[in-house]
Design an enzyme around this catalytic site. Structure first.
Site, PDB file in Angstrom:
ATOM      1  N   CYS A   1      -9.369  -3.351 -10.717  1.00 59.25           N
ATOM      2  CA  CYS A   1      -8.970  -2.103 -10.055  1.00 59.25           C
ATOM      3  C   CYS A   1      -7.631  -2.252  -9.331  1.00 59.25           C
ATOM      4  CB  CYS A   1     -10.046  -1.626  -9.085  1.00 59.25           C
ATOM      5  SG  CYS A   1     -10.336  -2.757  -7.724  1.00 59.25           S
TER       6      CYS A   1
ATOM      7  N   HIS B   1       0.821  -1.208   0.000  1.00 57.37           N
ATOM      8  CA  HIS B   1       0.000   0.000   0.000  1.00 57.37           C
ATOM      9  C   HIS B   1       0.857   1.261   0.000  1.00 57.37           C
ATOM     10  CE1 HIS B   1      -3.345  -2.742   0.984  1.00 57.37           C
ATOM     11  NE2 HIS B   1      -3.931  -1.907   0.149  1.00 57.37           N
TER      12      HIS B   1
ATOM     13  N   GLU C   1     -10.791 -10.669  -4.784  1.00 56.95           N
ATOM     14  CA  GLU C   1      -9.365 -10.551  -4.468  1.00 56.95           C
ATOM     15  C   GLU C   1      -8.851 -11.716  -3.631  1.00 56.95           C
ATOM     16  OE1 GLU C   1      -8.623  -6.736  -2.684  1.00 56.95           O
ATOM     17  OE2 GLU C   1     -10.347  -6.871  -1.371  1.00 56.95           O
TER      18      GLU C   1
ATOM     19  N   ASP D   1      -4.264  -8.057  -4.299  1.00 57.31           N
ATOM     20  CA  ASP D   1      -4.466  -9.100  -3.297  1.00 57.31           C
ATOM     21  C   ASP D   1      -4.666 -10.468  -3.939  1.00 57.31           C
ATOM     22  OD1 ASP D   1      -4.209  -8.018  -0.686  1.00 57.31           O
ATOM     23  OD2 ASP D   1      -5.948  -6.766  -1.126  1.00 57.31           O
TER      24      ASP D   1
HETATM   25  C1  PEP Z   1      -6.325  -4.946  -4.770  1.00 54.94           C
HETATM   26  O1  PEP Z   1      -6.154  -5.729  -3.843  1.00 54.94           O
HETATM   27  O2  PEP Z   1      -5.984  -5.181  -5.948  1.00 54.94           O
HETATM   28  C2  PEP Z   1      -6.958  -3.638  -4.526  1.00 54.94           C
HETATM   29  C3  PEP Z   1      -7.308  -2.864  -5.533  1.00 54.94           C
HETATM   30  O3  PEP Z   1      -7.129  -3.235  -3.241  1.00 54.94           O
HETATM   31  P1  PEP Z   1      -5.927  -2.772  -2.303  1.00 54.94           P
HETATM   32  O4  PEP Z   1      -4.720  -2.571  -3.181  1.00 54.94           O
HETATM   33  O5  PEP Z   1      -6.341  -1.514  -1.639  1.00 54.94           O
HETATM   34  O6  PEP Z   1      -5.778  -3.905  -1.364  1.00 54.94           O
HETATM   35 MG    MG Z   2      -7.115  -5.407  -1.965  1.00 57.29          MG
END
Ligand code: PEP
Ligand code: MG
Length: 582
Positions: A508, A196, A437, A461
């Protein structure tokens, strides 16, 4: 002396600037001696810092008392524990005595006392008590920040636009604070490509390198640095020749970017007429400005949890409502997908950090929300109210179980009922979707499709859980591979199955914003992408150059392969002529 370090490039571009070393307050504390006449003042200074923290904790406590959330009890217990530690004579008295005997500065004395206490905790057999040393560290961190005249912020001495932040590690909460400042680039020793922290760095649209191992140790404040976010190289103290070369390359990238801007108003349609929607990912309400600049089709992922970090209290319903509404109104009728809180793992709430052995597999995202129903319902009410002002969609992270889905939907119903009873304006027909995910969710997609109106694949994820690679751990970062055949097949299956059922599906995760994966995803049938606004125009360029009819059969062939080398070769061929550097 010039030298180079190599790491993972997580955000492209080139930056030339001066090193700006940052750290958590307790990691680096200066040590200096005081003249005898200053010793008394120093002890008083330490006492005042304790008073400031005492006041901070009292404020926090009264805020919690007025708060109706479920987490209140647990948070109050933390605040009380921290107050107790603060008032323990072992801390202030011992540190004061040390200042007097050694004539040293207060920061050094309190840090030394902290180290001694932590050492003592480490000897304790009881695992719970042992883990309480983290509370001592947190309290001392507060004191050190108070000594610096700060309230709970990462130290940020310089704020020049050419500052290149160099840190051993930064939490997502630390990183998000740089949104309010103008820095040139980012370099950290730890972290994987889709941690993150890296994601936030990318959303800052500045070059960033992670997994540098020794950068923090080898670099000194103010060293001249070149961050090559394209090749993953960091050059320390470059000579004039190298500087000239990189200045030229930086200019070329700039020219390339301004050319891309011409695509802003263009409709994203492939050569064979397939319409593609390009949405944006945001972390904070203020990011909406960038989204409007690139004219995204909407917001495909609002990581709402970032609003909950870097603070001692939780935003209440009204504060959340105002924030969501500002985004919804700014988007003027375009869809805004609010992901409900993905708290836990690397994004713990302040004061509620848990010491789990496997945090990524623990109480995170929807699991956390279901364990904290008041906090969850408060957020849902705020979202439903904001939905009255535009087009809002609710997206649930990390769902995998039927009973989780049922409970979450029951909470949405409860939030609506409460709003109705309170005579609040809200949108009753908000669409609810889920992130795919977790491999289990992808493999048993029917469970999700039976209950939701749209899906969005969180590849970050999905890759982490499919390959059993901690996305934040640089020690296994080399294994984090979006092109692993298992990952590709899962992504393709979800897209195909959703499309067959007529269910909207997006990606996403970071894969959606990587130009080199655009054709691959288009070939799998994907027509909705969500990414950082800074990546949107580059992906649009790929869409405009792509012929789906030509590419789809080649992607199907690629998906049959189990050989990573062949997969890469085939992708290179698919991308050939698009101008993408692999
Ligand atoms: C992901 O897991 O791809 C996602 C978009 O959520 P995050 O990166 O915030 O875990
Ligand atoms: Mg995620």
């Amino acid at each position: 002396m010039t030298f180079t370090l190599h790491g993972l490039a997580v955000s492209g571009g080139i930056a030339i600037g001066h090193a700006y070393l940052v750290s958590h307050a307790t990691l680096e504390v200066a040590h200096y001696s005081l003249p005898p006449r200053k010793v008394d003042d120093e002890v008083v200074r330490l006492g005042r810092a304790f008073d400031a923290v005492r006041a901070e904790l009292a404020e926090l406590r009264s805020g919690l008392l007025n708060d109706g959330t479920e987490a209140r009890g647990e948070l109050l217990a933390f605040v009380d524990l921290h107050s107790m530690i603060l008032d323990d004579p072992l801390l202030l008295d011992e540190a004061g005595a040390y200042i007097r005997s050694r004539r040293c500065n207060a920061e050094w004395a309190i840090k030394r006392q902290m180290d001694r206490l932590v050492e003592q905790f480490e000897q304790i057999d009881d695992a719970y008590l042992r883990s309480r040393s983290a509370d001592v560290v947190q309290v001392v961190e507060r004191v050190i920040k108070a000594l610096a005249g700060k309230r709970n912020r990462v130290s940020t001495r310089r704020r020049d636009t050419d500052s290149i932040v160099v840190a051993h590690d930064l939490s997502p909460a630390d990183t998000i604070q740089f949104k309010a400042q103008r820095i040139a680039a980012f370099v950290t020793d730890l972290g994987g490509a889709t941690s993150h922290t890296a994601i936030v760095a990318r959303s800052l649209a500045i070059p960033a390198l992670v997994g540098m191992h020794q950068a923090r140790r080898l670099i000194q404040d103010d060293d001249m640095l070149i961050v090559d976010g394209v090749r993953g190289v960091l050059i320390i103290n470059p000579d004039e020749r190298i500087l000239d070369e990189y200045r030229l390359r930086a200019r070329e990238i700039e020219i390339e970017r301004s050319k891309l801007k011409r695509l802003t108003g263009a409709v994203a349609t492939t050569l064979d007429g397939e319409a593609v929607q390009l949405f944006a990912n945001i972390e904070l309400p203020q990011d909406v400005e960038q989204v409007r600049e690139v004219e995204a089709d909407g917001i495909g992922l609002f990581r709402t949890e970032f609003m909950f970090l870097n603070r001692d209290d939780l935003p209440d319903e009204d504060e959340q409502f105002e924030a969501y509404r500002s985004v919804v109104q700014a988007m003027k009728g375009k869809p805004v997908t609010l992901r409900t809180l993905d708290i836990g793992a690397d994004k713990a709430l302040r004061g509620a950090e848990r010491s789990e052995a496997n945090p990524a597999l623990g109480l995170r995202a929807i699991r956390y929300c279901l364990a904290e129903p008041r906090m969850f319902v408060t957020q849902l009410r705020a979202i439903l109210r904001a939905a009255h002002y535009g087009k809002v969609r609710i997206m649930l992270p990390m769902v995998a179980f039927q009973h989780e889905i049922e409970s979450a939907l029951a909470m949405v119903a409860l939030a609506k009922q409460q709003l109705r009873e309170a005579n609040r304006k809200f949108d009753d027909r908000v669409e609810i979707g889920a992130m795919v995910e977790i491999p289990a969710a992808a493999l048993a997609l029917g469970t999700l499709m039976n209950h939701f109106s749209f899906l969005s694949i969180g590849t970050n994820d999905l890759i982490q859980y499919t390959l059993a690679i901690d996305r934040a751990d640089e020690a296994v970062a080399h294994l984090y591979d979006p092109l692993h055949p298992a990952v590709l097949r899962l992504v393709q299956q979800v897209i195909a199955q959703a499309k067959r059922a007529g269910m909207p599906v997006a990606v996403c995760g970071e894969m959606a914003g990587e130009p080199q994966f655009a054709r691959l995803l288009l070939g799998m049938g994907l027509r909705q992408f969500s990414m950082h606004p800074s990546q949107l125009l580059e992906v649009k360029r790929e869409v405009l150059r792509c012929d789906c009819g030509d590419i789809a059969p080649r992607v199907i062939k690629l998906l049959r392969s189990d050989d990573p080398i062949r997969i890469r070769e085939q992708l290179e061929r698919i991308n050939a002529g698009s101008g993408i550097v692999q």
